[in-house]
Design an enzyme around this catalytic site. Structure first.
Site, short mmCIF file in Angstrom:
data_model
loop_
_atom_site.label_atom_id
_atom_site.label_comp_id
_atom_site.label_asym_id
_atom_site.label_seq_id
_atom_site.Cartn_x
_atom_site.Cartn_y
_atom_site.Cartn_z
N HIS A 496 0.83 -1.21 0.00
CA HIS A 496 0.00 0.00 0.00
C HIS A 496 0.86 1.26 0.00
O HIS A 496 0.73 2.12 -0.88
CB HIS A 496 -0.92 -0.01 1.23
CG HIS A 496 -1.75 1.23 1.37
ND1 HIS A 496 -3.08 1.27 1.04
CD2 HIS A 496 -1.44 2.49 1.78
CE1 HIS A 496 -3.55 2.49 1.23
NE2 HIS A 496 -2.57 3.24 1.69
N GLU A 497 1.74 1.35 0.98
CA GLU A 497 2.54 2.57 1.10
C GLU A 497 3.45 2.76 -0.11
O GLU A 497 3.71 3.87 -0.53
CB GLU A 497 3.35 2.56 2.41
CG GLU A 497 2.50 2.56 3.69
CD GLU A 497 1.45 3.67 3.72
OE1 GLU A 497 1.67 4.74 3.12
OE2 GLU A 497 0.39 3.45 4.35
N HIS A 500 1.66 4.56 -2.86
CA HIS A 500 1.76 6.02 -2.73
C HIS A 500 3.11 6.49 -3.27
O HIS A 500 3.20 7.50 -3.96
CB HIS A 500 1.69 6.44 -1.26
CG HIS A 500 0.31 6.39 -0.65
ND1 HIS A 500 -0.76 7.06 -1.19
CD2 HIS A 500 -0.14 5.80 0.48
CE1 HIS A 500 -1.83 6.87 -0.40
NE2 HIS A 500 -1.47 6.10 0.59
N HIS A 503 3.22 6.73 -6.95
CA HIS A 503 2.47 7.93 -7.38
C HIS A 503 3.38 9.16 -7.32
O HIS A 503 3.33 10.04 -8.18
CB HIS A 503 1.27 8.09 -6.43
CG HIS A 503 0.15 8.95 -6.94
ND1 HIS A 503 -0.91 9.30 -6.16
CD2 HIS A 503 -0.08 9.54 -8.14
CE1 HIS A 503 -1.75 10.07 -6.85
NE2 HIS A 503 -1.26 10.21 -8.06
ZN ZN Z 1 -2.66 5.29 2.12
#
Ligand code: ZN
Length: 707
Positions: A496-497, A500, A503
């Site tokens: 998940h991290e 980011h 991105h």
């Molecule tokens: Zn998040």
């Protein structure tokens, strides 16, 4: 979570770059020469990474003060310019005005989140109202707004490139949202609200950190801790005294509740979590009601029925009604599934020869037994295959390489703020440098709870900057010499991290304000949640799920079981999430004249009227008193974003599944059309353009086992 911890609404003004002018050395409190302060000079490290060998606590306050002064000076110059407004002399100058401050703040908020101390906390407390004043000084500056508005009105005749046009629109909307259209008297009132809010939020964070640390429970009788492994016990050894210390993590449920066999101990641990900031010396009830009431007043002053309505402007959801409609569409299915899970668990309790009614502190332990029986899946049988560094390098990085062609090299020569932090350099497929990545995975008392990503340096072509990005998690640190083994949830958090982070790394923008993750809250969790999907993708899983002792690949049978158990406990997890999301919405839809006399009664009522209290053993993921997302950070009226983007990411993954899955071509198309675009295009249109249709809820319901 994307770290918007130290960020108020209008930080889009700040940019990180090298040419922050420091003409303000005469500031009275600042006696430090700029050449002595590493925060005020360009870092000599690769990518302009912060040099933690030089940065000391005492550098922050003067650097922040200089940054504020520099921005104030730059803004005054733009506002007082007698030349007619142009994009260059107004918008571009505004974009550049906060460069020095942003570069200092990037390091400051990185440290105050991941490795704070009393001195930094004191600076934080002192500076919080000053940041808020600064932003008000910009966004409520009438002369400045006049110039921005002038340009906005005639934007079609300016012949700007699309990204510059978007920057102009973004600034104009931010001014409007911040209250630039208010009367002078109302602006003054708004300023007092903002300053007070900034202080209250800071007090909340400080109190919560103390509550988490003081809430840790010490046990001196080993029998109370039956069920924990020798290695777990070793890592819990109380360094301040005798016995074992169980620390509190940020959510209501605590990971060790899964293993603790003694019911009284479980109840103690759970209640310590539940009451950490309610009735203890670190009580936050008054702080949170003050925050909610003040936000309601702010919403009304700005012309809205409540704070949420004001806050949701510019998001994909647009209005509180749309959020509440989504909740209402999920609550019946989620609580029905949670109820089924509760009865299965109750049966397991009886089967185990015990006679009590299931409570929240029993859930994880007996759910684990149900899982073992029903899916023949044992968390402790999985963990040896999830060693932290192997998961990172052969899982998270490997997936990124397969999809986007990027490669990674560990850099031991880059200084960090703590010895547990690892640094990697990223390269494009053709060998070009892409950026620096810091991984800070283990919990410690100086770190706040949760997991998040942010930038030390933000990508921008304007300043020729490549990104320097960090991920922070709170995995339990193993005892010295033991391997760091993760649960599947923790593996998922790492993916998940890093989503980011991608991105941020793939950002390809001119202006820092529009770069990478600077998007609406209910979009920013999309790339991160989407990246979680690869954790269970067979080709990836086989590559990283290797036994830490033998190097043996995870057996196919175990892998099948993990997949099969994927929808297990989803009633619980969706209900606890909906409960927290609902608390957030309700705290932020109170009327301006509301007088919340009792935080606990408000919370109880909020859950009752949304029917989220029907399964009493499923408490909210965060209780109001320790809900840092909404009272200590920028997710107020925004916690729903996780569910909103969950819909997006399942829908997006569904596209991958129907188009060949994990391929370089699919990855590149996704990078080009979605995650490299920052905030330069309309997000809804961008998504639809890539997907070929609007997002649908079905893939999410299917993934959750609700359909
Ligand atoms: Zn998040």
């Amino acid at each position: 979570m994307k770290n918007i911890y130290a960020v108020a609404l209008v930080t889009i003004l700040f940019a990180s770059c090298k040419d922050g002018k420091t003409k303000t050395e005469t500031t009275t409190e600042n006696t430090m020469n700029k050449t002595e302060n590493p925060l005020l000079i360009e870092s000599k490290l690769p990518y302009g990474a912060p040099d933690f060998t030089l940065i000391k606590n005492e550098h922050f306050k003067p650097a922040l003060q200089q940054g504020i002064a520099a921005q104030n000076e730059a803004v005054a110059k733009i506002a007082n310019n007698t030349e007619p407004a142009t994009f260059d002399n107004t918008i571009l100058e505004l974009e550049k005005s906060g460069t020095l401050l942003q570069s200092v703040q990037n390091v400051f908020s990185g440290l105050t989140g991941a490795h704070t101390n009393d001195e930094l906390q004191a600076v934080q407390e002192e500076m919080a109202p000053k940041f808020s004043e600064l932003q008000d000084g910009i966004y409520l500056n009438e002369k400045l707004f006049k110039r921005v508005k002038e340009l906005y009105v005639k934007r079609d005749s300016l012949v700007l490139d699309p990204e510059s046009n978007k920057l102009l629109e973004t600034y104009f909307e931010a001014f409007e949202k911040a209250g630039a259209n208010l009367s002078e008297a109302d602006k003054e009132t708004l300023k007092t609200y903002n300053t007070k809010l900034a202080t209250l939020i800071n007090t909340f964070n400080k109190t919560l950190l103390a509550a988490n640390n003081d809430g840790a429970l010490v046990f001196t009788n080993k029998e109370d801790l039956v069920g924990l492994t020798e290695s777990q016990l070793k890592s819990l050894e109380n360094k301040d005294g005798k016995g074992w210390k169980i620390p509190l993590l940020n959510t209501t449920q605590q990971p060790l509740l899964q293993s603790l066999e003694n019911r009284a101990t479980r109840e103690k641990v759970f209640k310590a979590s539940w009451t950490r900031a309610d009735g203890s010396k670190n009580d936050t009830k008054t702080i949170i009601t003050q925050i909610a009431e003040l936000r309601a007043k702010k919403g009304a002053l700005l012309g809205f029925a409540n704070y949420a309505e004001w806050s949701l402007q510019g998001t994909m959801a647009e209005k509180p009604e749309n959020v509440i409609n989504m909740f209402n569409g999920l609550i019946p299915a989620a609580t029905a599934k949670a109820k089924n899970e509760a009865s299965e668990i109750q049966k397991m309790i009886t089967k185990n020869g015990e006679d009590f009614t299931l409570e929240a502190w029993d859930w994880n332990r007996y759910a684990e037994m149900v899982k073992k029986e029903k899916y023949d899946l044992d968390e402790s049988a999985i963990k040896p295959y999830f060693e932290v560094k192997t998961v990172l390098e052969k899982g998270v990085f490997y997936a990124a390489e397969k999809l986007y062609g990027i490669t990674f090299k560990e850099r031991k020569d880059i200084p960090t703020y703590h010895k547990d932090v690892m640094v990697y350099e990223l390269f494009e497929e053709n060998g070009d440098q892409l950026g620096l990545f810091y991984a800070d995975y283990f919990a410690r008392p100086s770190k706040r709870g949760g997991a998040w990503m942010s930038n030390f340096v933000t990508q921008s072509h304007l300043y020729n900057k490549k990104p320097v990005i960090y991920n922070v998690c709170n995995y339990p640190k193993p005892a010295e010499g033991d391997a760091a083994l993760l649960t599947y949830d923790e593996v998922s958090t790492m993916f998940h991290e890093f989503g980011h982070a991608l991105h941020g790394f793939f950002a390809n923008q001119e202006y820092p304000s529009l770069s990478g993750t600077a998007v609406a809250r209910d979009f920013v969790e999309f790339p991160s949640q989407f990246n979680e999907n690869w954790a269970l993708y067979p080709e990836i899983l086989k590559n990283y799920a290797l036994n830490y002792k033998t190097g043996e690949q995870i057996p196919q049978a175990l892998l099948d079981k993990i997949k099969k158990a994927g929808t297990f406990n989803q009633g619980y997890s969706l209900t606890e999430n909906l409960a927290a999301s609902n608390l957030d919405m309700q705290w932020h839809t109170i009327a301006a004249n509301a007088n919340v006399t009792a935080a606990n009664a408000f919370e109880k009522d909020a859950l009752h009227k949304t029917k989220l209290d029907v399964v009493s053993a499923v408490p909210p993921r965060y209780r109001s008193t320790y809900f840092a997302h909404i009272f200590g950070s920028g997710y107020a009226a925004g916690y729903y974003s996780y569910l909103w983007t969950e819909m997006l990411h399942h829908d997006a993954y569904n596209w991958f599944e129907n188009n060949g899955g994990l391929t370089r071509e699919n990855g590149q198309r996704f990078r080009d059309m979605v995650i490299s675009r920052g905030n330069t295009v309309d997000l809804e249109a961008m998504y639809k353009n890539w997907r070929g249709s609007d997002p649908k809820i079905e893939p999410m319901l299917k993934a959750r086992g609700l359909k």
